[in-house]
Design an enzyme around this catalytic site. Structure first.
Site, PDB file in Angstrom:
ATOM      1  N   HIS A 101       4.504  31.026  -4.899  1.00  0.00           N
ATOM      2  CA  HIS A 101       5.621  30.240  -5.438  1.00  0.00           C
ATOM      3  C   HIS A 101       6.885  30.465  -4.616  1.00  0.00           C
ATOM      4  O   HIS A 101       7.589  29.504  -4.256  1.00  0.00           O
ATOM      5  CB  HIS A 101       5.860  30.631  -6.899  1.00  0.00           C
ATOM      6  CG  HIS A 101       7.078  30.012  -7.504  1.00  0.00           C
ATOM      7  ND1 HIS A 101       7.194  28.660  -7.740  1.00  0.00           N
ATOM      8  CD2 HIS A 101       8.256  30.564  -7.919  1.00  0.00           C
ATOM      9  CE1 HIS A 101       8.376  28.397  -8.277  1.00  0.00           C
ATOM     10  NE2 HIS A 101       9.047  29.535  -8.398  1.00  0.00           N
ATOM     11  N   GLU A 126       7.715  25.714 -15.795  1.00  0.00           N
ATOM     12  CA  GLU A 126       7.231  26.854 -15.020  1.00  0.00           C
ATOM     13  C   GLU A 126       6.139  27.532 -15.826  1.00  0.00           C
ATOM     14  O   GLU A 126       6.389  28.020 -16.931  1.00  0.00           O
ATOM     15  CB  GLU A 126       8.368  27.833 -14.700  1.00  0.00           C
ATOM     16  CG  GLU A 126       9.365  27.266 -13.717  1.00  0.00           C
ATOM     17  CD  GLU A 126      10.395  28.269 -13.244  1.00  0.00           C
ATOM     18  OE1 GLU A 126      11.002  28.031 -12.183  1.00  0.00           O
ATOM     19  OE2 GLU A 126      10.599  29.288 -13.930  1.00  0.00           O
ATOM     20  N   GLU A 133       4.100  30.413 -16.789  1.00  0.00           N
ATOM     21  CA  GLU A 133       4.299  31.851 -16.673  1.00  0.00           C
ATOM     22  C   GLU A 133       3.508  32.613 -17.733  1.00  0.00           C
ATOM     23  O   GLU A 133       2.943  32.032 -18.658  1.00  0.00           O
ATOM     24  CB  GLU A 133       5.787  32.198 -16.833  1.00  0.00           C
ATOM     25  CG  GLU A 133       6.715  31.507 -15.856  1.00  0.00           C
ATOM     26  CD  GLU A 133       8.117  32.095 -15.863  1.00  0.00           C
ATOM     27  OE1 GLU A 133       8.275  33.275 -16.270  1.00  0.00           O
ATOM     28  OE2 GLU A 133       9.054  31.378 -15.482  1.00  0.00           O
ATOM     29  N   ASP A 161       8.836  28.314 -18.936  1.00  0.00           N
ATOM     30  CA  ASP A 161      10.277  28.427 -18.736  1.00  0.00           C
ATOM     31  C   ASP A 161      10.783  27.098 -18.180  1.00  0.00           C
ATOM     32  O   ASP A 161      10.861  26.893 -16.967  1.00  0.00           O
ATOM     33  CB  ASP A 161      10.591  29.579 -17.784  1.00  0.00           C
ATOM     34  CG  ASP A 161      12.047  29.981 -17.842  1.00  0.00           C
ATOM     35  OD1 ASP A 161      12.652  29.874 -18.920  1.00  0.00           O
ATOM     36  OD2 ASP A 161      12.579  30.412 -16.811  1.00  0.00           O
ATOM     37  N   ARG A 202      16.015  21.222 -12.615  1.00  0.00           N
ATOM     38  CA  ARG A 202      16.148  21.578 -11.197  1.00  0.00           C
ATOM     39  C   ARG A 202      17.440  21.053 -10.577  1.00  0.00           C
ATOM     40  O   ARG A 202      18.000  21.701  -9.679  1.00  0.00           O
ATOM     41  CB  ARG A 202      14.946  21.037 -10.419  1.00  0.00           C
ATOM     42  CG  ARG A 202      13.611  21.590 -10.857  1.00  0.00           C
ATOM     43  CD  ARG A 202      13.510  23.080 -10.681  1.00  0.00           C
ATOM     44  NE  ARG A 202      12.157  23.565 -10.972  1.00  0.00           N
ATOM     45  CZ  ARG A 202      11.821  24.832 -11.042  1.00  0.00           C
ATOM     46  NH1 ARG A 202      12.731  25.767 -10.827  1.00  0.00           N
ATOM     47  NH2 ARG A 202      10.580  25.188 -11.323  1.00  0.00           N
ATOM     48  N   THR A 232      12.909  28.024 -23.620  1.00  0.00           N
ATOM     49  CA  THR A 232      11.760  28.753 -23.083  1.00  0.00           C
ATOM     50  C   THR A 232      10.707  28.781 -24.184  1.00  0.00           C
ATOM     51  O   THR A 232      10.968  29.303 -25.268  1.00  0.00           O
ATOM     52  CB  THR A 232      12.134  30.191 -22.682  1.00  0.00           C
ATOM     53  OG1 THR A 232      13.161  30.159 -21.682  1.00  0.00           O
ATOM     54  CG2 THR A 232      10.923  30.936 -22.149  1.00  0.00           C
ATOM     55  N   GLU A 262       6.957  22.297  -7.016  1.00  0.00           N
ATOM     56  CA  GLU A 262       5.989  22.540  -5.944  1.00  0.00           C
ATOM     57  C   GLU A 262       4.939  21.436  -5.851  1.00  0.00           C
ATOM     58  O   GLU A 262       4.576  20.997  -4.753  1.00  0.00           O
ATOM     59  CB  GLU A 262       5.291  23.870  -6.178  1.00  0.00           C
ATOM     60  CG  GLU A 262       6.197  25.076  -6.170  1.00  0.00           C
ATOM     61  CD  GLU A 262       5.489  26.289  -6.748  1.00  0.00           C
ATOM     62  OE1 GLU A 262       4.793  26.975  -5.975  1.00  0.00           O
ATOM     63  OE2 GLU A 262       5.599  26.521  -7.964  1.00  0.00           O
TER      64      GLU A 262
END
Length: 405
Positions: A123, A189, A191, A223, A227, A247, A352
């Site tokens: 990442h 994200e 996680e 999360d 951006r 979150t 990504e």
């Protein structure tokens, strides 16, 4: 099918038994333990069976159990396993099992402090290549310490809670001045979150070897990230409003004791580590976990991030965030950071997957670069368990809804 007859291969069989908090229309919040598609009222069962831990379990939050420490965690887990597997207990325990479909699940513990890390080399390299295409992908400190930041604990929400699209300042490189409005680059994200049980004293670091004395278990964590807001605000102090609006965590906390078969060595260390982070010495147990994750948007899988590839382990993260003497509190939550593997379909964020919007993601219901209102994101995962079983970690689901402004 009787509640105790969990189908073979069910990831929530007696080998798992994750903890949560539930309520019904006729009963208040209390600690529950998942067994298949049922939830056990752990406090009521403990009381009926005369368990010395009944008071820890008959609570509206996991906090007292988290604070009780490793001996209590192990004792309670052994007792729960016996209650749902030994026929002599099942007649009593059956009265306290509720169908999962009949209960409401809640945030299982009061979040004290929240820390988020940046522990996946894949990442970090992807992000570096996106934003610094002509420079080094990794910052000079990345291989020497687990980078992290403190987040906002008050906006940690349980799976199923809608996520309101945040507004904030944003400024594209070509814009003359910033503008204010809803984020147009809303992201996720994927996680893993680690939940602290036993606190530590201010001024006393927690060493690598004490990880399992303080951390009760783990959960999946999303999360959410704006951006465009993040890109404009984060220099020089780091993430703030672009990350603090929501979150999401799973309703189920899987105890570390359920994940013994999933423990693995982390990737090979390419740089010598300072002693407080050095997990290459024989006396330090491997700190990695083999968790197989999945990311879906509107029911369509877009990624399978592999947690075993994370460079920095949860034990190293705990050691680093306390090495300056910062204390732990019961209910502290820290996130692993985005989990990404080396392959394109193993990336744990849309940043990504779409290379910051350059590459369009094809979904059955349309094209995406970042999330649209109405999109439902689901994180799920399993880990290897005893005898080839799977240990389910519980989904994290969130639907994006428009803001009022």
């Amino acid at each position: 099918m009787p509640p105790f007859d969990v189908p073979e291969g069910d990831p929530f069989g007696p080998h798992n038994l994750p903890y949560g908090v539930f309520s019904t229309p006729s009963s208040p919040r209390t600690v529950g333990v998942r067994l298949g598609d049922h939830v056990l009222d752990a406090g009521a069962a403990a009381g009926a069976l005369g368990s010395p831990y009944a008071d820890l379990l008959a609570r509206p939050t996991l906090g007292p159990l988290l604070a009780a420490g490793r001996t209590a965690w192990s004792d309670v887990r052994r007792a729960l396993t016996a209650w749902v597997t030994v026929p002599a207990h099942q007649e009593v325990v059956a009265d306290f099992l509720r169908p999962l479909s009949s209960v409401e699940l809640h945030l299982p513990f009061e979040v004290a402090d929240y820390v988020d890390f940046y522990a996946s080399e894949n990442h970090a390299r992807n992000v570096g290549q996106i934003f610094r295409p002509d420079g080094e992908a990794l910052t000079p400190n990345w291989k020497h310490l687990p980078i992290g930041y403190h987040g906002r604990s008050g906006t940690v929400v349980v799976s199923g809670t809608d996520v309101v699209r945040p507004s904030g300042q944003r400024k594209a490189p070509a814009d003359a001045a910033p503008v204010f409005g809803p984020s147009v680059k809303l992201d996720i994200e994927a996680e893993v979150g680690f939940v602290v049980g036993v606190p530590s004293a201010l001024g006393r670091p927690v060493g690598l070897g004490d990880f399992r004395e303080h951390v009760f278990g783990l959960c999946l964590l999303n999360d959410w990230s704006a951006r465009d807001v993040q890109a404009w605000e984060y220099v020089p102090l780091g993430p703030f409003l672009g990350k603090s609006f929501a979150t999401s965590v799973s309703a189920w906390i899987t105890p570390l004791d359920a994940l013994e078969e999933a423990r693995v060595a982390p990737p090979e260390r390419t740089h010598a580590l300072l002693p407080y982070l050095d997990d290459t010495v024989p006396e330090v147990e491997p700190g990695g976990y083999d968790l197989r994750m999945s990311v879906a948007i509107n029911g369509h899988e877009v990624s399978r991030p592999p947690f075993a590839s994370m460079y920095w382990t949860a034990a190293q993260q705990l050691a680093h965030m306390t090495v300056n003497g910062a204390s732990l509190r019961t209910g502290d939550l820290y996130g692993s950071g985005t989990v990404s593997g080396p392959a394109v379909d193993e990336r744990g964020s849309l940043l990504e997957l779409t290379w910051n919007g350059r590459d369009v993601l094809e979904l059955p219901d349309g094209k995406r670069t970042f999330l649209e209102d109405g999109d439902v994101v689901t994180l799920s995962a399993w880990a290897p368990g005893p005898g080839g079983a799977r240990v389910g970690l519980g989904d994290v689901v969130g639907r994006v809804v428009p803001g009022d402004r």
